[in-house]
Design a protein around this motif. Structure first.
Motif, PDB file in Angstrom:
ATOM      1  N   ASP A  17       0.832  -1.291  -0.084  1.00  0.00           N
ATOM      2  CA  ASP A  17       0.046  -0.047  -0.197  1.00  0.00           C
ATOM      3  C   ASP A  17       1.019   1.217  -0.047  1.00  0.00           C
ATOM      4  O   ASP A  17       0.358   2.281  -0.605  1.00  0.00           O
ATOM      5  CB  ASP A  17      -0.969  -0.010   1.106  1.00  0.00           C
ATOM      6  CG  ASP A  17      -2.264  -0.932   1.061  1.00  0.00           C
ATOM      7  OD1 ASP A  17      -2.518  -1.513  -0.185  1.00  0.00           O
ATOM      8  OD2 ASP A  17      -2.734  -1.330   1.945  1.00  0.00           O
ATOM      9  N   VAL A  23       2.080   1.600  -3.435  1.00  0.00           N
ATOM     10  CA  VAL A  23       0.953   2.397  -4.177  1.00  0.00           C
ATOM     11  C   VAL A  23       0.878   3.908  -4.119  1.00  0.00           C
ATOM     12  O   VAL A  23       0.577   4.782  -4.941  1.00  0.00           O
ATOM     13  CB  VAL A  23      -0.441   1.461  -4.079  1.00  0.00           C
ATOM     14  CG1 VAL A  23      -1.622   2.222  -4.707  1.00  0.00           C
ATOM     15  CG2 VAL A  23      -0.348   0.251  -4.704  1.00  0.00           C
ATOM     16  N   ALA A  24       0.638   4.048  -2.675  1.00  0.00           N
ATOM     17  CA  ALA A  24       0.408   5.625  -2.381  1.00  0.00           C
ATOM     18  C   ALA A  24       1.644   6.524  -2.908  1.00  0.00           C
ATOM     19  O   ALA A  24       1.714   7.537  -3.369  1.00  0.00           O
ATOM     20  CB  ALA A  24       0.695   5.625  -0.778  1.00  0.00           C
ATOM     21  N   GLY A  45       3.451   5.756  -5.643  1.00  0.00           N
ATOM     22  CA  GLY A  45       3.283   5.807  -7.052  1.00  0.00           C
ATOM     23  C   GLY A  45       2.074   7.024  -7.355  1.00  0.00           C
ATOM     24  O   GLY A  45       2.245   7.724  -8.380  1.00  0.00           O
ATOM     25  N   LYS A  46       1.044   7.063  -6.475  1.00  0.00           N
ATOM     26  CA  LYS A  46       0.185   8.171  -6.517  1.00  0.00           C
ATOM     27  C   LYS A  46       0.840   9.526  -6.524  1.00  0.00           C
ATOM     28  O   LYS A  46       0.512  10.415  -7.564  1.00  0.00           O
ATOM     29  CB  LYS A  46      -0.927   8.095  -5.605  1.00  0.00           C
ATOM     30  CG  LYS A  46      -2.070   6.720  -5.990  1.00  0.00           C
ATOM     31  CD  LYS A  46      -3.040   6.771  -4.895  1.00  0.00           C
ATOM     32  CE  LYS A  46      -3.893   5.492  -5.002  1.00  0.00           C
ATOM     33  NZ  LYS A  46      -5.079   5.615  -3.843  1.00  0.00           N
ATOM     34  N   ILE A  47       1.637   9.553  -5.630  1.00  0.00           N
ATOM     35  CA  ILE A  47       2.404  10.968  -5.320  1.00  0.00           C
ATOM     36  C   ILE A  47       3.172  11.210  -6.441  1.00  0.00           C
ATOM     37  O   ILE A  47       3.290  12.506  -6.916  1.00  0.00           O
ATOM     38  CB  ILE A  47       2.993  10.961  -4.109  1.00  0.00           C
ATOM     39  CG1 ILE A  47       2.106  10.753  -2.957  1.00  0.00           C
ATOM     40  CG2 ILE A  47       4.060  12.428  -3.830  1.00  0.00           C
ATOM     41  CD1 ILE A  47       2.665  10.291  -1.573  1.00  0.00           C
ATOM     42  N   LYS A  96       2.928  10.269  -9.516  1.00  0.00           N
ATOM     43  CA  LYS A  96       2.019  10.395 -10.788  1.00  0.00           C
ATOM     44  C   LYS A  96       2.445   9.219 -11.677  1.00  0.00           C
ATOM     45  O   LYS A  96       2.271   9.348 -12.884  1.00  0.00           O
ATOM     46  CB  LYS A  96       2.003  11.664 -11.377  1.00  0.00           C
ATOM     47  CG  LYS A  96       1.340  12.557 -10.315  1.00  0.00           C
ATOM     48  CD  LYS A  96       1.307  14.143 -11.214  1.00  0.00           C
ATOM     49  CE  LYS A  96       0.781  15.113 -10.242  1.00  0.00           C
ATOM     50  NZ  LYS A  96       0.594  16.473 -10.924  1.00  0.00           N
ATOM     51  N   ALA A 127       1.211   6.025 -10.906  1.00  0.00           N
ATOM     52  CA  ALA A 127      -0.138   5.403 -10.909  1.00  0.00           C
ATOM     53  C   ALA A 127      -1.177   6.269 -11.356  1.00  0.00           C
ATOM     54  O   ALA A 127      -1.778   7.086 -10.552  1.00  0.00           O
ATOM     55  CB  ALA A 127      -0.390   4.877  -9.618  1.00  0.00           C
ATOM     56  N   THR A 128      -1.620   5.985 -12.501  1.00  0.00           N
ATOM     57  CA  THR A 128      -2.917   6.774 -13.065  1.00  0.00           C
ATOM     58  C   THR A 128      -4.032   6.224 -12.777  1.00  0.00           C
ATOM     59  O   THR A 128      -4.129   5.137 -12.247  1.00  0.00           O
ATOM     60  CB  THR A 128      -2.553   7.135 -14.496  1.00  0.00           C
ATOM     61  OG1 THR A 128      -2.798   5.604 -15.052  1.00  0.00           O
ATOM     62  CG2 THR A 128      -1.386   7.705 -14.724  1.00  0.00           C
ATOM     63  N   GLN A 129      -5.081   6.964 -13.049  1.00  0.00           N
ATOM     64  CA  GLN A 129      -6.491   6.504 -12.604  1.00  0.00           C
ATOM     65  C   GLN A 129      -6.891   5.048 -13.389  1.00  0.00           C
ATOM     66  O   GLN A 129      -7.339   4.052 -13.083  1.00  0.00           O
ATOM     67  CB  GLN A 129      -7.721   7.612 -13.127  1.00  0.00           C
ATOM     68  CG  GLN A 129      -8.668   7.026 -12.480  1.00  0.00           C
ATOM     69  CD  GLN A 129      -8.899   7.101 -11.107  1.00  0.00           C
ATOM     70  OE1 GLN A 129      -8.298   8.124 -10.500  1.00  0.00           O
ATOM     71  NE2 GLN A 129      -9.749   6.636 -10.350  1.00  0.00           N
ATOM     72  N   LEU A 167      -4.130   2.448 -11.960  1.00  0.00           N
ATOM     73  CA  LEU A 167      -4.267   2.031 -10.484  1.00  0.00           C
ATOM     74  C   LEU A 167      -4.619   0.583 -10.244  1.00  0.00           C
ATOM     75  O   LEU A 167      -4.016  -0.282  -9.377  1.00  0.00           O
ATOM     76  CB  LEU A 167      -4.938   3.192  -9.850  1.00  0.00           C
ATOM     77  CG  LEU A 167      -4.948   2.889  -8.320  1.00  0.00           C
ATOM     78  CD1 LEU A 167      -3.535   3.016  -7.814  1.00  0.00           C
ATOM     79  CD2 LEU A 167      -5.970   4.033  -7.734  1.00  0.00           C
ATOM     80  N   GLN A 208      -2.319  -2.027  -7.858  1.00  0.00           N
ATOM     81  CA  GLN A 208      -2.684  -2.462  -6.852  1.00  0.00           C
ATOM     82  C   GLN A 208      -2.769  -3.984  -6.850  1.00  0.00           C
ATOM     83  O   GLN A 208      -2.191  -4.710  -5.967  1.00  0.00           O
ATOM     84  CB  GLN A 208      -4.011  -2.143  -6.543  1.00  0.00           C
ATOM     85  CG  GLN A 208      -4.031  -0.445  -6.156  1.00  0.00           C
ATOM     86  CD  GLN A 208      -5.508   0.243  -5.808  1.00  0.00           C
ATOM     87  OE1 GLN A 208      -6.552  -0.182  -6.450  1.00  0.00           O
ATOM     88  NE2 GLN A 208      -5.693   1.164  -4.926  1.00  0.00           N
TER      89      GLN A 208
END
Length: 375
Positions: A87, A90-91, A93-95, A97, A99-101, A104, A108
């Motif tokens: 997790d 993944v977090a 990766g979001k920060i 950018k 992991a895109t919508q 994602l 995950q």
């Protein structure tokens, strides 16, 4: 006490829910349309197997459920750690950018799948490692040298009755006898709360009685060597030719004295027996003879000063599985190995134990037989 219990149970419940949810998400992503009710029942059956195995069930299913439950407890630890790490990835990766919508869900799935695979591999290795027993040795020079060299084979935390404990006992006995000791010291937690958990008590008795040494086998009780079946445990040791020292002293051939302490926090109590003050327990030691103390819990080492030459302890398992050692090293002055505070203090040796508790898994630690040579 009640508040602390509620907090601990809340953490455990939340952790079980977290693991179950993450595992469901992986399975559902891969196969789709997983029935939530069926999955929940199956997951709860596995997750609660450790506790279900303590119920009064027929012998065969009880053993099977207990084995599954003990392995699950180890897998639970690594699933929790690795899902949390997944997790975090993944977090991150979001920060960043990355992991895109759109990507994602796959990211995950991949990270959580890797978490499951790594947790399973880690647990399998831990299961194998827990079947092994290694040999460790220490050379200790006493302030007042002995008239002759003395070899002590030192073991603790056999935890007879736990998964694989009796198979491991054969290896322990073999290693002890190969060392050719002058005496054998068993420093607590020989059993695991209930004598009747031992699958083949007769075989275990024969193996312990087969420990070969010049002066015999001596033992003290640990926190798990207590409760309703204490009498049966003591009878077992008597039949196994083990001299149990309950805050008592034994003089060995006029060479050395050995004291066995009752544990300071027995689970279920020692009945009419109670732990004495250290000074009272040492009162019978003849002047001039070196003193060895067997005290299961190393939290008690501060009770011993110049009147004691060597303290033998166990209990910690050195955390048994990573990251447990990170906690035990902070909980105890010494959680493993050799220690001496200063030149006038007793020598301390703490073993990681010859067995496992709760889960038949070792990772980052080892089962061991210790040989101490005193000069």
């Amino acid at each position: 006490m009640a508040i602390a219990f509620c907090i601990v149970m809340g953490i455990f419940t939340g952790s079980f829910f977290y693991i179950g949810r993450r595992a469901y998400q992986v399975i559902n992503f891969r196969f789709g349309n997983i029935n939530v009710a069926i999955y929940t029942v199956l997951y709860l059956a596995i997750a609660l197997s450790f506790f279900l195995g303590r119920l009064p069930l027929p012998e065969l299913p009880k053993k099977a459920i207990s084995a599954i439950g003990s392995i699950w407890m180890g897998l639970f630890v690594y699933l929790l750690l690795l899902f949390f790490l997944a997790d975090l990835v993944v977090a991150a990766g979001k920060i960043a950018k990355i992991a895109t919508q759109e990507s994602l869900p796959k990211i995950q799935y991949s990270t959580r799948l890797w978490a499951i695979l790594l947790a399973c591999l880690t647990t399998c290795f831990g299961l194998y490692n827990a079947t092994q027993v290694r040999f460790v040795s220490y050379e200790i020079h006493l302030k007042n040298p002995l008239s002759k060299e003395l070899k002590i084979a030192f073991i603790a935390d056999l935890h007879l009755g736990d998964t694989q404990s009796e198979n491991r006992l054969e290896k322990v006995t073999k290693l002890v006898n190969e060392a050719g000791p002058d005496l054998v010291a068993i420093v607590g937690d020989i059993f695991t709360d209930d004598y009747y958990r031992i699958k083949d008590a007769g075989k275990a008795e024969t193996l312990i009685a087969g420990l070969d040494s010049t002066y015999g086998t001596f033992a003290c009780l640990g926190n798990h060597d207590a409760g309703k079946t204490l009498a049966e445990m003591m009878d077992f040791l008597l039949r196994s030719n083990v001299r149990l020292l309950n805050d008592e002293i034994a003089i060995i051939e006029g060479v050395i004295s050995i004291i066995g302490r009752l544990d300071s926090s027995p689970i279920g109590g020692f009945g009419e027996l109670s732990r004495s003050e250290s000074i009272q327990a040492l009162a019978g030691s003849p002047n001039g003879l070196p003193v060895i103390v067997m005290d299961h819990n190393p939290a008690n080492i501060s009770q011993y000063a110049q009147g004691v030459d060597l303290v033998l302890a166990g209990h910690t398992h050195r955390g048994q599985i990573f990251p447990g050692s990170m906690f035990t090293s902070r909980m105890f002055t010494v959680d493993y190995g050799y220690y001496q505070e200063n030149s006038s203090s007793p020598h301390i040796v703490v073993t990681s134990g010859a067995g496992t508790w709760m889960m038949p898994i070792r990772l980052g630690t080892f089962n061991e037989v210790v040989l101490i040579t005193l000069h």
